[in-house]
Scaffold this motif. Sequence first.
Motif, PDB file in Angstrom:
ATOM      1  N   GLY A 118       0.799  -1.226   0.000  1.00  0.00           N
ATOM      2  CA  GLY A 118       0.000   0.000   0.000  1.00  0.00           C
ATOM      3  C   GLY A 118       0.824   1.263   0.000  1.00  0.00           C
ATOM      4  O   GLY A 118       0.360   2.302   0.442  1.00  0.00           O
ATOM      5  N   ILE A 119       2.053   1.161  -0.492  1.00  0.00           N
ATOM      6  CA  ILE A 119       2.895   2.350  -0.579  1.00  0.00           C
ATOM      7  C   ILE A 119       2.618   3.038  -1.917  1.00  0.00           C
ATOM      8  O   ILE A 119       2.716   2.415  -2.973  1.00  0.00           O
ATOM      9  CB  ILE A 119       4.390   1.969  -0.480  1.00  0.00           C
ATOM     10  N   LYS A 120       2.264   4.318  -1.855  1.00  0.00           N
ATOM     11  CA  LYS A 120       1.934   5.069  -3.061  1.00  0.00           C
ATOM     12  C   LYS A 120       3.207   5.584  -3.716  1.00  0.00           C
ATOM     13  O   LYS A 120       3.973   6.331  -3.098  1.00  0.00           O
ATOM     14  CB  LYS A 120       1.043   6.259  -2.700  1.00  0.00           C
ATOM     15  N   ALA A 121       3.428   5.203  -4.988  1.00  0.00           N
ATOM     16  CA  ALA A 121       4.653   5.615  -5.683  1.00  0.00           C
ATOM     17  C   ALA A 121       4.742   7.123  -5.843  1.00  0.00           C
ATOM     18  O   ALA A 121       5.827   7.689  -5.858  1.00  0.00           O
ATOM     19  CB  ALA A 121       4.713   4.939  -7.044  1.00  0.00           C
ATOM     20  N   GLY A 122       3.606   7.785  -5.926  1.00  0.00           N
ATOM     21  CA  GLY A 122       3.602   9.234  -6.168  1.00  0.00           C
ATOM     22  C   GLY A 122       3.757  10.086  -4.925  1.00  0.00           C
ATOM     23  O   GLY A 122       3.738  11.300  -5.012  1.00  0.00           O
ATOM     24  N   LEU A 123       3.876   9.447  -3.748  1.00  0.00           N
ATOM     25  CA  LEU A 123       4.050  10.209  -2.516  1.00  0.00           C
ATOM     26  C   LEU A 123       5.458   9.993  -1.976  1.00  0.00           C
ATOM     27  O   LEU A 123       6.080   8.974  -2.236  1.00  0.00           O
ATOM     28  CB  LEU A 123       3.048   9.747  -1.450  1.00  0.00           C
ATOM     29  N   THR A 124       5.934  10.949  -1.191  1.00  0.00           N
ATOM     30  CA  THR A 124       7.246  10.764  -0.594  1.00  0.00           C
ATOM     31  C   THR A 124       7.129   9.792   0.588  1.00  0.00           C
ATOM     32  O   THR A 124       6.033   9.458   1.021  1.00  0.00           O
ATOM     33  CB  THR A 124       7.820  12.091  -0.054  1.00  0.00           C
ATOM     34  N   GLU A 149       5.246  11.357   3.470  1.00  0.00           N
ATOM     35  CA  GLU A 149       3.811  11.496   3.178  1.00  0.00           C
ATOM     36  C   GLU A 149       3.103  10.158   3.279  1.00  0.00           C
ATOM     37  O   GLU A 149       1.997  10.056   3.808  1.00  0.00           O
ATOM     38  CB  GLU A 149       3.612  12.084   1.778  1.00  0.00           C
ATOM     39  N   TRP A 197       0.155   9.416   6.023  1.00  0.00           N
ATOM     40  CA  TRP A 197      -1.174   9.022   5.578  1.00  0.00           C
ATOM     41  C   TRP A 197      -1.589   7.690   6.210  1.00  0.00           C
ATOM     42  O   TRP A 197      -2.715   7.546   6.702  1.00  0.00           O
ATOM     43  CB  TRP A 197      -1.186   8.926   4.049  1.00  0.00           C
TER      44      TRP A 197
END
Lengths: 225, 208
Positions: B84-90, B93, B97
């Motif tokens: 669940g790690i979002k590629a577009g977030l640092t 972040e 979240w």
Amino acid sequence: MSRFTLAAGALCQRELLLLWRHKTNVLQPLIFYLIVMTLFPLALGHSAKLLARIAPGVAWVAALLSMLLSLENLFAKDHQDGSLEILLLSPQPLPALVLVKIFTHWLVTGLPIVLLTPLMALLMGMPDVSWHYLMLGLLLGTPSLSLVGAIGSALTVGLSSSGVLIALLMLPLYIPVLIFGSGLVVTAAAGLPVAGILAILGALLCLCIALAPLACGFALRVACQ
Amino acid sequence: MLTVTGLCTERDERALFENLSFTVNKGQLLQITGPNGAGKTTLLRTLATLYQPEAGQISFEGRSINAGDPNYCQSLLYIGHQAGIKAGLTVKENITWLCALQGGVPAAAPLREGLRALGLQDMQHSLAGSLSAGQKRKVALTRLLLTRASLWILDEPFTALDKASCDWLTQCLYQHSGAGGAVIFTSHQALTLEGITTLSLGEGGHDE
């Protein structure tokens, strides 16, 4: 601050950040809307009267299709990277989180379409009263389109290319919004009372807010099975 | 803490396990072992209420649980294959979240410490999409430091981790069980850990 507002705020912020960093995904449907709306005056030539008459219908159809275009990615990315599971396992109520997600989606896809109405009115040569009611109709109607479309997006979340399927599933449910939305402008232009149509659009929106997040939540749980 | 009775699950019309019963107590570390396809991930996802079992009951602290049970979700931390790690977030972040969704703000001190232990302190502001698989897993694992959940369900937590991080994770699991929490995890690595109970799947002739 309650835990729910914290979670909802964080989700909203996350969605907006992601949309900001992948601007093309957001801009594509909007550009599609603009292209359709600018091609009509070019194709229909100098018949200003005809253009003004069909403008509300064209604007509604273009808005509807552009919103459909943007829905494919609503839950698909979250499903791929596993953050959908995290949403499902959050202690916060899932329908409320889904509602937050749909709202942010509407903010970047629906709201710009509403705000572009004066520009479209200029392009299509619409009289003032028409575009005022077109804008009001879109403001009430596009959130319903987002909410209904989200159900389709949630139902097809596990499928590889879901765009056409969402359209087939959801277009019948879009039709009442389309009929009343464009009907509103025609009625207003004819000088007839519009309160009834506005009430129906509002009622449709309330119904969608109440039911669509529940349906989405259920569909997402099934999709993760 | 967690009691499973008569659990049956099938995937693609093939029974993975039938009549599975076990209990996980406070302070217990339970490792699920078994060959590929034995149903380890399925079992973990069923325990996390992501899958609906064919039959059987899962109860947590004496109460039977359903999908989306807020009390259970509050006490549960599940980290799956897809973390669940979002590629577009640092990195930061992402962590913020994930914590907020669980209902908390990441406390500064343990976060800093954890990031240092995992060698991520200089990457807080890089996009998660630019990290390696192991680093992404580490970002997901920082959730362990910031959660108050008592039951951890971890699917292959040791995968892609380097030696130092494996040691850190082992330490983390022991600390959690020492504090009265429970961990259920799967791992293919030959772990030489003490005090771990194992549950073997796929030995009852379910293999094709």
